[in-house]
Design an enzyme around this catalytic site. Structure first.
Site, PDB file in Angstrom:
ATOM      1  N   ASP A 133       0.841  -1.202   0.000  1.00  0.00           N
ATOM      2  CA  ASP A 133       0.000   0.000   0.000  1.00  0.00           C
ATOM      3  C   ASP A 133       0.875   1.251   0.000  1.00  0.00           C
ATOM      4  O   ASP A 133       1.170   1.795   1.045  1.00  0.00           O
ATOM      5  CB  ASP A 133      -0.921  -0.009   1.218  1.00  0.00           C
ATOM      6  CG  ASP A 133      -1.952   1.097   1.203  1.00  0.00           C
ATOM      7  OD1 ASP A 133      -2.182   1.692   0.133  1.00  0.00           O
ATOM      8  OD2 ASP A 133      -2.526   1.370   2.276  1.00  0.00           O
ATOM      9  N   GLU A 152      -2.723  10.119  -0.816  1.00  0.00           N
ATOM     10  CA  GLU A 152      -4.004   9.414  -0.805  1.00  0.00           C
ATOM     11  C   GLU A 152      -4.419   9.084   0.615  1.00  0.00           C
ATOM     12  O   GLU A 152      -5.590   9.204   0.977  1.00  0.00           O
ATOM     13  CB  GLU A 152      -3.885   8.128  -1.637  1.00  0.00           C
ATOM     14  CG  GLU A 152      -5.190   7.348  -1.776  1.00  0.00           C
ATOM     15  CD  GLU A 152      -5.411   6.315  -0.681  1.00  0.00           C
ATOM     16  OE1 GLU A 152      -6.530   5.801  -0.574  1.00  0.00           O
ATOM     17  OE2 GLU A 152      -4.460   6.011   0.067  1.00  0.00           O
TER      18      GLU A 152
END
Length: 453
Positions: free
Chosen positions: A277, A311
């Protein structure tokens, strides 16, 4: 891979659609089988750069790393478009049961305020459960949100559980609580806690908030089942001044000025090195576009790789990109994002004009040799695509196997060793083939209904 190549050739020969491109797709597959560098890119990002929390030196290092890599690999129009991002410092955390010398395994939630509190614990199972409690039960207490996430292949267990992380602290504070503790929004049974963003409410105090590893949440729940429990909570986190980061962009030029966008996010949380991630996503989209460039055939449309800033902590880069490119969004014919780790793609969803769904069906047939099934129309795509989708840009959503993803998500365990190398390589093939077919499809993919801004 030889069986896949044969099956792909037979399928493509029978497609009979505008998406036909047999020779380039067969060449793509041969290239990817012989020289797939996605793992090399993840290794470089996670070991040479490391954690990349927005606004930190690691974030700035990642922006420089990405520009350098894209230039070295022959991308055109490589640039860093500035993005203002929040800056938050985690610092130390300690959570312990009163009278117990061993602390619980915990991590501050992203954006938590610092503070030290010691108070009785109130266990609830959800935000709705908390809202139903009388105020006198909540006031002056630390609220423990004991909501367990379900493990699923498609990640569908995340949505029903994550509400307590995002809204729990604000709802608890509004009712007079002095702290918030959640069971980690993750599926690991190890003593590893999962961080992630929370949202405060301006109408209530900003109380400290942490996540417990699942095993330690079990320990707290067991203590509460025996009677009243007092918890000590110390969070050293603090906000700093906003900083500048950037969206990093590189292109494979096409014959027209229309754009197929391949996105991933460059930032990560600070507790691990962000291998899944979203180092995996960064590697997938870079390598997929690089492989298309190696064909030596200019695509009909330009392929634009966008590595979004921040993000994790508010979609700063995604929002900035939509603003900066507002005048050209009508030329963005399709957008796809890789942000779900390194598990293999098992289904192809999309959000396109229903009249163009046959093109997605043909794309899924081309991807069937890789174990990819046709999914549904109406997909929303990844988080960084939200501002584009809201403005009408169609999305393609290759759905990855997330069975293990939430063992690692937002944890210290998300390091290079956790990468599924076979899954990563399959993703490159899927994204490259899908991107090439999208770039070549003559009709485009229509527009989605534009949402009010």
């Amino acid at each position: 891979m030889s069986g896949r190549r044969l099956a792909l050739g037979l399928l493509l020969a029978s497609l009979g659609s505008p998406l036909q491109a047999e020779a380039p797709l067969e060449q793509l597959q041969r290239q990817i089988a012989a020289d797939n560098r996605a793992y090399q890119w993840v290794a470089s990002l996670t070991t040479e750069v490391g954690p990349r929390l927005a606004g930190t030196p690691g974030d700035a290092k990642a922006v420089a790393w990405a520009q350098r890599l894209l230039r070295e690999q022959g991308f055109a129009e490589v640039r860093a478009e500035p993005v203002q991002v929040p800056r938050w410092n985690r610092r130390e955390v300690r959570v312990s049961l009163a009278g117990d010398a061993e602390p619980l395994a915990a991590v501050a939630l992203g954006g938590s305020e610092g503070g030290q509190v010691q108070a009785p614990v109130l266990r609830v199972e959800s935000v709705a459960d908390l809202q139903a409690r009388p105020l006198e039960q909540v006031r002056g207490r630390i609220v423990f949100f004991d909501r367990r996430m379900e493990r699923t292949r498609d990640g569908s267990g995340y949505g029903p559980a994550v509400d307590v992380r995002v809204r729990g602290a604000a709802e608890a504070a509004r009712r007079g609580a002095v702290g918030a503790v959640i069971r980690s929004i993750g599926t690991s049974s190890e003593r590893v806690a999962h961080t992630g963003t929370l949202r405060y409410d301006s109408s209530a105090a900003r109380i400290p908030a942490v996540a417990l590893a699942n095993r330690d949440a079990d320990r707290l729940a067991a203590q509460l089942a025996q009677g009243a429990v007092t918890l000590s909570l110390s969070v050293g986190a603090r906000y700093l001044k906003d900083a500048m980061s950037a969206n990093v962009i590189g292109e494979i030029p096409g014959e027209t000025d229309e754009i197929v966008l391949l996105g991933a996010h460059l930032d990560s949380w600070d507790v691990g090195t962000g291998a899944n991630d979203d180092g995996a996503g960064v590697a997938i989209v870079i390598e997929a576009a690089r492989q298309i460039a190696r064909l030596g055939i200019k695509p009909r449309r330009t392929l634009r790789v966008v590595l979004f800033a921040n993000e994790e902590f508010g979609l700063s880069g995604a929002k900035a990109y939509a603003r900066a490119h507002a005048a050209s969004l009508d030329r963005h014919v399709l957008a796809m994002e890789a942000d779900f780790g390194s598990g293999a793609v098992f289904r192809l969803d999309a959000g396109v004009d229903p009249a163009q769904w046959p093109a997605i069906e043909a794309m899924a047939r081309a991807l069937a040799p890789f174990g990819v099934a046709l999914g549904r129309n109406g997909a929303r795509g990844g988080a960084d695509l939200t501002p584009l989708r809201e403005r009408g840009v169609p999305v393609l959503d290759p759905r990855q196997d997330g069975s293990r993803y939430f063992d690692l998500h937002h944890t210290a365990a998300d390091t290079l060793e956790s990468i599924d190398r076979a899954g990563l390589e399959q993703n490159v093939a899927v994204y490259a083939i899908a991107a090439w077919l999208a770039a070549q499809h003559p009709a485009g993919f229509g527009r989605l209904p534009r949402l009010p801004e």
